[in-house]
Design a protein around this motif. Sequence first.
Motif, PDB file in Angstrom:
ATOM      1  N   ILE A  46     -24.720 -28.565  37.249  1.00 48.04           N
ATOM      2  CA  ILE A  46     -24.692 -28.355  35.629  1.00 48.04           C
ATOM      3  C   ILE A  46     -23.454 -27.935  35.064  1.00 48.04           C
ATOM      4  N   SER A  47     -22.971 -26.636  35.903  1.00 44.80           N
ATOM      5  CA  SER A  47     -21.524 -26.242  35.622  1.00 44.80           C
ATOM      6  C   SER A  47     -20.473 -27.202  35.835  1.00 44.80           C
ATOM      7  N   ASN A  48     -20.303 -28.235  36.784  1.00 44.79           N
ATOM      8  CA  ASN A  48     -19.555 -29.172  36.873  1.00 44.79           C
ATOM      9  C   ASN A  48     -19.460 -30.021  35.837  1.00 44.79           C
ATOM     10  N   LEU A  49     -20.837 -30.519  35.047  1.00 44.68           N
ATOM     11  CA  LEU A  49     -20.920 -31.372  34.095  1.00 44.68           C
ATOM     12  C   LEU A  49     -20.445 -30.761  32.756  1.00 44.68           C
ATOM     13  N   LYS A  50     -20.638 -29.474  32.683  1.00 48.16           N
ATOM     14  CA  LYS A  50     -20.186 -28.667  31.586  1.00 48.16           C
ATOM     15  C   LYS A  50     -18.607 -28.643  31.221  1.00 48.16           C
ATOM     16  N   ALA A  51     -17.934 -28.558  32.518  1.00 53.96           N
ATOM     17  CA  ALA A  51     -16.502 -28.695  32.607  1.00 53.96           C
ATOM     18  C   ALA A  51     -16.138 -29.950  32.017  1.00 53.96           C
ATOM     19  N   GLU A  52     -16.869 -31.015  32.676  1.00 60.05           N
ATOM     20  CA  GLU A  52     -16.266 -32.193  32.499  1.00 60.05           C
ATOM     21  C   GLU A  52     -16.568 -32.794  31.061  1.00 60.05           C
ATOM     22  N   ILE A  53     -17.635 -32.138  30.425  1.00 61.25           N
ATOM     23  CA  ILE A  53     -17.884 -32.266  28.898  1.00 61.25           C
ATOM     24  C   ILE A  53     -16.599 -31.528  28.146  1.00 61.25           C
ATOM     25  N   GLU A  54     -16.224 -30.407  28.558  1.00 59.36           N
ATOM     26  CA  GLU A  54     -15.261 -29.765  27.822  1.00 59.36           C
ATOM     27  C   GLU A  54     -14.025 -30.428  27.945  1.00 59.36           C
ATOM     28  N   HIS A  55     -13.758 -31.279  29.202  1.00 55.49           N
ATOM     29  CA  HIS A  55     -12.368 -31.789  29.392  1.00 55.49           C
ATOM     30  C   HIS A  55     -12.543 -33.127  28.233  1.00 55.49           C
ATOM     31  N   TYR A  56     -13.600 -33.922  28.309  1.00 53.72           N
ATOM     32  CA  TYR A  56     -13.769 -34.941  27.499  1.00 53.72           C
ATOM     33  C   TYR A  56     -13.709 -34.637  25.971  1.00 53.72           C
TER      34      TYR A  56
END
Length: 100
Positions: A46-56
């Motif tokens: 979940i934390s990796n996906l949140k970081a990816e969302i912030e990047h996008y």
Amino acid sequence: MASKIHAVWNFLSHYKYLIVVVVGVAVVGVIDDNSFLRRLQYDAQISNLKAEIEHYDAQNEENVRQLKELNGDPKAIEKIARERYFMKADDEDIFVFSEQ
């Protein structure tokens, strides 16, 4: 043979609550689909996906800014054509330097 079975039965009856607690902790902590280890893995994912969302999201904001700039300013289109695609006016020469 009967004495061994009797000894095992005495051991199990004497430590039955401890055995149940250890087996329960093992099931909840490691073996089960909703185990503690699996929960830690899901939290990391979940934390990796949140970081990816912030990047996008940041990339999307940058693209929207560039799109507004391109729609409003013809000089911006000319700038991008010159920088990315090496286009030039008729009376210009282009020199491309490489570090190879």
